[in-house]
Design an enzyme around this catalytic site. Structure first.
Site, PDB file in Angstrom:
ATOM      1  N   VAL A  53       0.838  -1.209   0.000  1.00 16.41           N
ATOM      2  CA  VAL A  53       0.000   0.000   0.000  1.00 16.41           C
ATOM      3  C   VAL A  53       0.870   1.254   0.000  1.00 16.41           C
ATOM      4  O   VAL A  53       0.576   2.228  -0.703  1.00 16.41           O
ATOM      5  CB  VAL A  53      -1.004   0.000   1.169  1.00 16.41           C
ATOM      6  N   CYS A  54       1.968   1.217   0.747  1.00 19.69           N
ATOM      7  CA  CYS A  54       2.874   2.377   0.772  1.00 19.69           C
ATOM      8  C   CYS A  54       3.472   2.632  -0.608  1.00 19.69           C
ATOM      9  O   CYS A  54       3.580   3.781  -1.039  1.00 19.69           O
ATOM     10  CB  CYS A  54       3.989   2.167   1.795  1.00 19.69           C
ATOM     11  N   THR A  55       3.827   1.566  -1.297  1.00 15.71           N
ATOM     12  CA  THR A  55       4.364   1.712  -2.649  1.00 15.71           C
ATOM     13  C   THR A  55       3.321   2.321  -3.568  1.00 15.71           C
ATOM     14  O   THR A  55       3.623   3.265  -4.315  1.00 15.71           O
ATOM     15  CB  THR A  55       4.843   0.342  -3.184  1.00 15.71           C
TER      16      THR A  55
END
Length: 160
Positions: A53-55
């Protein structure tokens, strides 16, 4: 733990080390919220480099960087990982905004977004040119984030 700042509040000053990928080099520097007065600032707190999700979140902001910068905004990604991790992440994903390191989570704590297990809750804060909180998105679990277009819409509502 402090609560998240309210709209209209002036968040506390901070200075963090970080780096920005540009022209193939990862340029190191210190980033101060106070030194950005006069420009809107987007603070994108994320739990960790190279997580799914961070990516997706940081790639969205990097891909939409021109749209955010056209509103005069500076965009910073902030997490607890160190500079070396940020450099690997930026290079692997060609992320163009500065990635700042908050290793002891002091800045995350000051924004009231630390969380057990994940370290911090995925959160985005838009600080206006005068240093006041204009808008925020703070998740409980961290699986969602506002896309760059939503941030651009919020930036468009700032006084010129």
């Amino acid at each position: 733990m402090p609560s998240t700042p309210k709209i209209g509040d002036v968040p506390g000053e901070f200075r963090l080390s970080g780096g920005q990928l540009s022209g193939g080099a990862f340029h190191l520097g210190d980033y101060s919220l106070h030194e950005q007065r006069g420009n809107p600032v987007v603070l994108a707190f994320y739990p960790g480099d190279d997580t799914p999700v961070c990516t997706a979140q940081l790639c969205s902001y990097s891909d939409g960087l021109e749209q955010l910068q056209s509103a005069g905004a500076v965009v910073w990604g902030i997490s607890a990982q160190g500079i070396d991790s940020h450099e690997r992440f930026a290079r692997a994903r060609q992320l163009r905004m500065p990635l700042l390191s908050d290793p002891d989570r002091a800045v995350a704590r000051s924004f009231g977004i630390t969380a057990p297990l994940i370290g911090l809750r995925r959160s985005v804060f838009i600080i206006d040119a005068g240093g006041r909180l204009h808008w925020k998105h703070v998740t409980a679990v961290g699986a969602t984030f506002p896309p760059a277009a939503a941030l651009a819409s919020q930036l468009a509502t700032l006084p010129v």
